[in-house]
Design a protein around this motif. Structure first.
Motif, PDB file in Angstrom:
ATOM      1  N   LEU A   1      15.921  19.365 -72.543  1.00  0.00           N
ATOM      2  CA  LEU A   1      15.815  17.777 -72.672  1.00  0.00           C
ATOM      3  C   LEU A   1      17.246  17.144 -73.448  1.00  0.00           C
ATOM      4  CD1 LEU A   1      13.823  15.244 -72.368  1.00  0.00           C
ATOM      5  CD2 LEU A   1      13.163  15.896 -74.907  1.00  0.00           C
ATOM      6  N   GLY A   2      17.603  18.067 -74.324  1.00  0.00           N
ATOM      7  CA  GLY A   2      18.974  17.382 -74.859  1.00  0.00           C
ATOM      8  C   GLY A   2      20.152  17.615 -73.799  1.00  0.00           C
ATOM      9  N   LEU A   3      20.116  18.589 -73.154  1.00  0.00           N
ATOM     10  CA  LEU A   3      21.114  18.576 -71.977  1.00  0.00           C
ATOM     11  C   LEU A   3      20.992  17.353 -71.111  1.00  0.00           C
ATOM     12  CD1 LEU A   3      23.609  20.233 -70.695  1.00  0.00           C
ATOM     13  CD2 LEU A   3      21.886  21.478 -69.671  1.00  0.00           C
ATOM     14  N   LEU A   4      19.780  17.251 -70.651  1.00  0.00           N
ATOM     15  CA  LEU A   4      19.542  16.019 -69.955  1.00  0.00           C
ATOM     16  C   LEU A   4      19.662  14.705 -70.333  1.00  0.00           C
ATOM     17  CD1 LEU A   4      18.135  14.833 -67.234  1.00  0.00           C
ATOM     18  CD2 LEU A   4      16.101  14.944 -68.317  1.00  0.00           C
ATOM     19  N   THR A   5      19.798  14.377 -71.599  1.00  0.00           N
ATOM     20  CA  THR A   5      20.124  13.284 -72.249  1.00  0.00           C
ATOM     21  C   THR A   5      21.486  12.871 -72.122  1.00  0.00           C
ATOM     22  OG1 THR A   5      18.162  13.644 -73.878  1.00  0.00           O
ATOM     23  CG2 THR A   5      19.772  12.057 -74.637  1.00  0.00           C
ATOM     24  N   GLY A   6      22.278  14.222 -72.521  1.00  0.00           N
ATOM     25  CA  GLY A   6      23.642  13.819 -72.477  1.00  0.00           C
ATOM     26  C   GLY A   6      24.059  13.481 -70.825  1.00  0.00           C
ATOM     27  N   ILE A   7      23.544  14.110 -69.892  1.00  0.00           N
ATOM     28  CA  ILE A   7      23.917  13.412 -68.710  1.00  0.00           C
ATOM     29  C   ILE A   7      23.345  12.366 -68.427  1.00  0.00           C
ATOM     30  CG2 ILE A   7      23.538  14.213 -66.082  1.00  0.00           C
ATOM     31  CD1 ILE A   7      23.199  16.865 -66.871  1.00  0.00           C
ATOM     32  N   VAL A   8      22.158  11.946 -68.653  1.00  0.00           N
ATOM     33  CA  VAL A   8      21.621  10.515 -68.521  1.00  0.00           C
ATOM     34  C   VAL A   8      22.613   9.599 -69.193  1.00  0.00           C
ATOM     35  CG1 VAL A   8      19.591   8.913 -68.687  1.00  0.00           C
ATOM     36  CG2 VAL A   8      19.366  11.432 -67.969  1.00  0.00           C
ATOM     37  N   ALA A   9      22.910   9.654 -70.597  1.00  0.00           N
ATOM     38  CA  ALA A   9      23.819   9.047 -71.303  1.00  0.00           C
ATOM     39  C   ALA A   9      25.062   8.772 -70.387  1.00  0.00           C
ATOM     40  CB  ALA A   9      24.000   9.311 -72.766  1.00  0.00           C
ATOM     41  N   ALA A  10      25.528   9.390 -69.905  1.00  0.00           N
ATOM     42  CA  ALA A  10      26.898   9.163 -69.061  1.00  0.00           C
ATOM     43  C   ALA A  10      26.631   8.604 -67.759  1.00  0.00           C
ATOM     44  CB  ALA A  10      27.533  10.396 -68.944  1.00  0.00           C
ATOM     45  N   LEU A  11      25.218   8.658 -67.074  1.00  0.00           N
ATOM     46  CA  LEU A  11      25.114   8.016 -66.074  1.00  0.00           C
ATOM     47  C   LEU A  11      25.637   6.450 -65.636  1.00  0.00           C
ATOM     48  CD1 LEU A  11      23.680   8.832 -63.078  1.00  0.00           C
ATOM     49  CD2 LEU A  11      21.583   7.707 -64.093  1.00  0.00           C
ATOM     50  N   VAL A  12      25.249   5.542 -66.586  1.00  0.00           N
ATOM     51  CA  VAL A  12      25.804   4.321 -66.407  1.00  0.00           C
ATOM     52  C   VAL A  12      27.161   4.185 -66.355  1.00  0.00           C
ATOM     53  CG1 VAL A  12      25.680   1.874 -67.451  1.00  0.00           C
ATOM     54  CG2 VAL A  12      23.548   3.398 -67.339  1.00  0.00           C
ATOM     55  N   PRO A  13      27.953   4.842 -67.608  1.00  0.00           N
ATOM     56  CA  PRO A  13      29.234   4.828 -67.345  1.00  0.00           C
ATOM     57  C   PRO A  13      29.958   5.373 -65.887  1.00  0.00           C
ATOM     58  CG  PRO A  13      28.729   5.494 -69.630  1.00  0.00           C
ATOM     59  CD  PRO A  13      27.605   5.370 -68.717  1.00  0.00           C
ATOM     60  N   ALA A  14      29.138   6.453 -65.477  1.00  0.00           N
ATOM     61  CA  ALA A  14      29.674   7.067 -64.352  1.00  0.00           C
ATOM     62  C   ALA A  14      29.439   6.109 -62.996  1.00  0.00           C
ATOM     63  CB  ALA A  14      29.050   8.363 -63.772  1.00  0.00           C
ATOM     64  N   VAL A  15      28.548   5.458 -62.909  1.00  0.00           N
ATOM     65  CA  VAL A  15      28.302   4.532 -62.049  1.00  0.00           C
ATOM     66  C   VAL A  15      29.270   3.258 -62.045  1.00  0.00           C
ATOM     67  CG1 VAL A  15      26.790   2.838 -60.960  1.00  0.00           C
ATOM     68  CG2 VAL A  15      25.836   5.002 -61.773  1.00  0.00           C
ATOM     69  N   GLN A  16      29.741   2.789 -63.314  1.00  0.00           N
ATOM     70  CA  GLN A  16      30.534   1.874 -63.509  1.00  0.00           C
ATOM     71  C   GLN A  16      32.043   2.512 -63.242  1.00  0.00           C
ATOM     72  OE1 GLN A  16      30.363   0.908 -67.379  1.00  0.00           O
ATOM     73  NE2 GLN A  16      28.565  -0.651 -67.374  1.00  0.00           N
ATOM     74  N   ALA A  17      32.447   3.522 -63.537  1.00  0.00           N
ATOM     75  CA  ALA A  17      33.670   4.053 -62.810  1.00  0.00           C
ATOM     76  C   ALA A  17      33.564   4.232 -61.463  1.00  0.00           C
ATOM     77  CB  ALA A  17      33.560   5.531 -63.566  1.00  0.00           C
ATOM     78  N   ALA A  18      32.598   4.575 -60.656  1.00  0.00           N
ATOM     79  CA  ALA A  18      32.818   4.494 -59.279  1.00  0.00           C
ATOM     80  C   ALA A  18      32.797   3.273 -58.865  1.00  0.00           C
ATOM     81  CB  ALA A  18      31.428   5.293 -58.823  1.00  0.00           C
ATOM     82  N   ARG A  19      32.499   2.146 -59.510  1.00  0.00           N
ATOM     83  CA  ARG A  19      32.607   0.846 -58.774  1.00  0.00           C
ATOM     84  C   ARG A  19      34.016  -0.105 -59.317  1.00  0.00           C
ATOM     85  NH1 ARG A  19      26.190  -0.943 -59.617  1.00  0.00           N
ATOM     86  NH2 ARG A  19      25.201   0.301 -58.174  1.00  0.00           N
ATOM     87  N   GLN A  20      34.716   0.577 -60.153  1.00  0.00           N
ATOM     88  CA  GLN A  20      35.849  -0.259 -60.895  1.00  0.00           C
ATOM     89  C   GLN A  20      36.846  -0.492 -59.681  1.00  0.00           C
ATOM     90  OE1 GLN A  20      37.322   2.063 -64.036  1.00  0.00           O
ATOM     91  NE2 GLN A  20      38.518   3.449 -62.719  1.00  0.00           N
ATOM     92  N   ASP A  21      37.359  -1.613 -59.856  1.00  0.00           N
ATOM     93  CA  ASP A  21      38.357  -1.839 -58.836  1.00  0.00           C
ATOM     94  C   ASP A  21      39.931  -1.316 -59.230  1.00  0.00           C
ATOM     95  OD1 ASP A  21      40.970  -4.148 -58.080  1.00  0.00           O
ATOM     96  OD2 ASP A  21      39.276  -3.910 -56.627  1.00  0.00           O
ATOM     97  N   THR A  22      40.439  -0.384 -58.191  1.00  0.00           N
ATOM     98  CA  THR A  22      41.486   0.435 -58.744  1.00  0.00           C
ATOM     99  C   THR A  22      42.829  -0.518 -59.065  1.00  0.00           C
ATOM    100  OG1 THR A  22      40.632   2.251 -57.269  1.00  0.00           O
ATOM    101  CG2 THR A  22      43.122   1.943 -58.180  1.00  0.00           C
ATOM    102  N   VAL A  23      42.899  -1.480 -58.065  1.00  0.00           N
ATOM    103  CA  VAL A  23      44.139  -2.432 -58.366  1.00  0.00           C
ATOM    104  C   VAL A  23      43.839  -3.343 -59.718  1.00  0.00           C
ATOM    105  CG1 VAL A  23      45.424  -4.421 -57.354  1.00  0.00           C
ATOM    106  CG2 VAL A  23      44.412  -2.671 -55.920  1.00  0.00           C
TER     107      VAL A  23
END
Length: 832
Positions: free
Chosen positions: A366-388
């Motif tokens: 559960l603790g390992l899953l929590t770490g991955i879930v906590a990073a999920l929203v920043p991961a989605v934001q990173a994938a959507r950021q505009d490079t320029v």
């Protein structure tokens, strides 16, 4: 090199480069894992299972057979047993060792044992009367010093502080020589005396196979299983053996399978734990994303896909969550295993170190899953950021999801409806499950709430206006922190209201058969001569204190009876024992002279202080005895007013008891007298006889549960910690604005106010929303926590000082902590 391996290497290097942020994330993820793992290990080690406790009970024997008193009806079966001492069974002679050996078959050898109490002055200690030199007793007590005792000798546990050569002087017996120091396998602080011939005190009035009693340890030719148990119980022998314990544990395991409520409660707790940890760790992961945006943009510019960027950020959660979980699990197991023996040294018991691996590994996962879930929203934001935009040095903008406010509102309404239904169900698990729906809905609604409340920024002074506008502009960062504070506040407020309501309900339900300040001296079964000596000693020890007599009821055979009735008090069925006495005792119970009550008592009527117990001028009583058949009585009664509002009970005249066929024997003394601190009255009276009890009625003196303020301490850590983490992120995002303010001459106090304004906005908004959600849940919790059956109204009490400390005090503390944040910055170049 695969993408995953490269992402993990980048995550490891980034975690080491930003050690402060990494430590913060690991603490937030690992702390719940450490605490839960330590508690699981601690309770597993402290709990001595029936199989683990067999050696202390049986030693090296194959069975332990405890002789029930004559007339006791025994029944044993896998998963438990029962016994009754109501005299329905035919009394039989006590079994001899030869008879017991014959019941167990050829080749059986038995030795006697007797567990009970030994009187040492005014103290009664545990005692084991058996020959510890016999091989059958090996393991029951471990020898630490000296040798095992022979006739006229004893061994004592270390708690006595005695050693070989010392003398033990039991009451009513010859001095015994201490020849050894022994230790119980699981109870290091136990005060116990062991020897082959001990002057034990008479056994207790109520027999139990798990308390004191005599019997045999048996060495049998074959294991004792459940096939032999029925014949042994018919002979009045309670059986304990490895075979019966194994079947009992199997039956208990089958009967303890998880029911629906347990499953729902466990699921709600897991979701709550993950949600809270994710909300707290989320801002810290967002800090890492903010610092790595340019690095990620460069990877994207060189051909990295959105999936690659998501994998890199998720790898941060995997690395940090994995490291935090591993360290927390190791530390938790060690803390629980080492802490149990230390606590046992303060009192209690502890078994061998035991780790419940299935739940421990589940918490680690559960603790390992929590770490991955906590990073999920920043991961989605990173994938959507505009490079320029990122490479140009401009902050990316994040658009709101238009359907999220509606989804959040639907979840909140569904949670409110479920809460209205759940509050009428038994148990609190359904209320907490409904509250989880409300909380998730509010988390989804939080970005909209941030944007909506941002409209007040135009009316604020410059520092606060800058803070609020920045918080609204970075809603993804702000919403996570606000939701974390909201979840903590809602949980603590709900627990505060529910716990305080339960406390107030217990206080209102408090009742006593005696007024506050009354001293009671009760004598057990004893002769008239012993009672006369005890009464004389009480008069001598209480000079000038008027004593009123109370009486026991006995039948023609001398069997003692208690006269009881049942009444509902604050919705709870309360069983009271009626007192027997005269006018002096009535005056003490009423605190004054009541002519009408006194006349009724003199006329042979019962005086009752529970109005609902009297029906048509009659009081229904049940006369019960441990050795005689029960009887039902109906006596004439009148209702009177007691001395205290929480006082109940009834007083019966001796003439009424004698008319019912009983005799009255004086065995009680009462006085309106408060004993001074350190009074030795009970020990002084105990020198006359051990069958005496001294009780002082102090009224309701319990305070609200200290755990309530423990919740406040936990909320302080989470709210202030989460707010400061979000404030640190805000300070990093506001570097250009703060640098501009510094360049145009803004004083340092203004810069500090900008940072503190972020903390005030985040913690204040979260606390207000949490107050509303927690109040709804707390009020709903109050019903199952304070009702005791159909028709019993719920008690709802609000702990205002506690709520003010949570809703006002915590945001103030978070703001004050943010004021000490360093604000000095170098000038930054502003891009058009």
């Amino acid at each position: 090199m695969s993408t995953v391996v490269a992402a993990l290497r980048l995550a490891r290097r980034n975690a080491w480069r930003s050690r402060g942020r990494s430590a913060l994330i690991m603490v937030m993820i690992g702390l719940p894992v450490l605490v839960i793992t330590a508690m699981l290990t601690y309770f597993a080690t402290m709990t001595v299972s029936p199989r683990e406790g067999l050696v202390a009970e049986l030693g090296a024997a194959d069975a332990r057979l405890q002789q029930a008193p004559a007339g006791t009806v025994l029944h044993q079966e896998p998963g438990g047993g029962n016994w009754s001492t109501n005299g329905d069974g035919a009394p039989g002679p006590r079994r001899s060792a030869a008879e017991v050996a014959a019941l167990l078959g050829p080749g059986t050898r038995v030795i006697p044992f007797n567990s009970g109490r030994l009187q040492l002055g005014t103290e009664r200690v545990d005692a084991l009367e058996t020959d510890l030199r016999d091989p059958l007793t090996k393991g029951m007590l471990a020898l630490r010093e000296g040798r095992f005792p022979a006739a006229g000798e004893v061994a004592v546990t270390p708690a006595f502080g005695l050693g070989p050569g010392d003398l033990l002087r039991p009451s009513g017996g010859a001095p015994l020589t201490v020849v050894g120091v022994v230790e119980h396998p699981h109870r290091p602080t136990l005060r116990q005396v062991a020897g082959p011939d001990l002057p034990l005190t008479p056994p207790a009035e109520f027999w139990s196979p798990f308390d004191e009693g005599s019997g045999w340890l048996a060495d049998t030719a074959k294991p004792v299983s459940w096939t032999e148990v029925p014949a042994l119980t018919r002979a009045g022998l309670y059986v304990t053996s490895p075979g019966t314990i194994a079947d009992t544990e199997l039956a208990l395991a089958r009967s303890s399978s998880m029911d629906v409520q347990h499953t729902v409660g466990l699921g709600a707790m897991v979701i709550m734990l993950v949600l809270e940890t994710v909300l707290l760790a989320g801002p810290a992961f967002a800090v890492g994303l903010r610092r790595r945006r340019r690095e990620l943009a460069e990877i994207a510019a060189q051909g990295g896909s959105a999936g690659h960027l998501r994998t890199i950020v998720l790898a941060d959660g995997l690395v940090l969550g994995g490291a935090a979980t591993f360290m927390a699990t190791v530390l938790g197991v060690g803390a629980g295993a080492l802490g149990a023996p230390l606590v046992a040294q303060l009192g209690g018991q502890a078994g061998p170190p035991e780790v419940p691996w299935p739940p421990v590994l589940g918490i680690a996962a559960l603790g390992l899953l929590t770490g991955i879930v906590a990073a999920l929203v920043p991961a989605v934001q990173a994938a959507r950021q505009d490079t320029v935009t990122v490479l140009a040095g401009r902050a990316p903008t994040m658009a709101d999801r238009p359907g999220w406010p509606l989804a959040g509102a639907v979840l909140v309404l569904a949670g409110l409806g479920a809460t209205a239904v759940a509050r009428r169900q038994p148990g609190t698990v359904w209320v907490w499950s409904s509250a989880l729906l409300i909380m998730i809905g509010l988390v989804v609604l939080t970005p909209w709430l941030v944007r909506f409340t941002g409209r007040v920024a135009t009316r604020l002074r410059l520092p606060l206006r800058v803070s609020v506008r920045d918080a609204v502009r970075h809603r993804s960062r702000t919403a996570s922190a606000v939701a974390a504070v909201m979840a903590v506040t809602a949980t603590v407020v709900a627990m505060g209201i529910g716990t305080y309501s339960e406390f107030m309900d217990r206080r209102n339900a408090y009742t006593s058969a005696r007024p506050a300040g009354m001293l009671a001296i009760w004598g057990g079964p004893m002769s008239d001569a012993t009672w006369n000596r005890l009464r004389a000693e009480a008069v001598r020890r209480l000079p000038g204190v008027p004593l009123a007599a109370g009486y026991h009821a006995k039948d023609a055979q001398g069997r003692r009876y208690a006269l009881r009735y049942t009444v509902r008090w604050n919705g709870t069925r309360t069983r009271r024992t009626a007192a027997i006495g005269d006018q002096a005792l009535l005056t003490l119970l009423q605190g004054r002279h009541d002519p009408q009550a006194a006349a009724a008592l003199a006329g042979g009527k019962a005086v009752v202080f529970d109005a609902t117990a009297v029906r048509n001028g009659r009081l229904a009583l049940r006369a019960g005895s441990t050795s005689g058949p029960p009887r039902k009585l109906e006596v004439p009664a009148v209702v009177a007013t007691p001395a205290d509002e929480h006082q109940g009970g009834a007083l019966l005249p001796r003439s009424l008891i004698e008319q019912a066929g009983f005799s009255a024997a004086e065995r009680q003394l009462y006085a309106m007298h408060r004993l001074p601190a350190g009074s030795t009255l009970e020990s002084d009276l105990g020198k006359v006889t051990s069958r005496v009890t001294v009780a002082s009625e102090e009224g309701y003196r319990h305070l609200p549960d200290h755990g309530l303020w423990g919740w406040l301490v936990g909320a302080l850590v989470l709210v202030v910690g989460g707010t400061l983490a979000a404030t640190r992120l805000a300070a990093a995002d506001m570097r250009p604005e703060r640098a501009t303010m510094l360049a145009i001459g803004a004083p340092s106090g203004t810069l500090r106010m900008v940072v503190a304004g972020q903390a005030l906005y985040i913690s204040g908004l979260g606390a207000l929303v949490g107050l509303v959600a927690g109040t709804v849940t707390g009020v709903a919790l109050s019903r199952p926590m304070t009702t005791h059956g159909a028709g019993d109204p719920a008690t709802i009490a609000v702990p205002w000082p506690f709520l003010i400390a949570v809703v006002v005090g915590l945001p103030v503390l978070a703001t004050l902590a943010a004021l000490i944040t360093r604000t000095g910055l170098p000038l930054a170049r502003r891009l058009p």
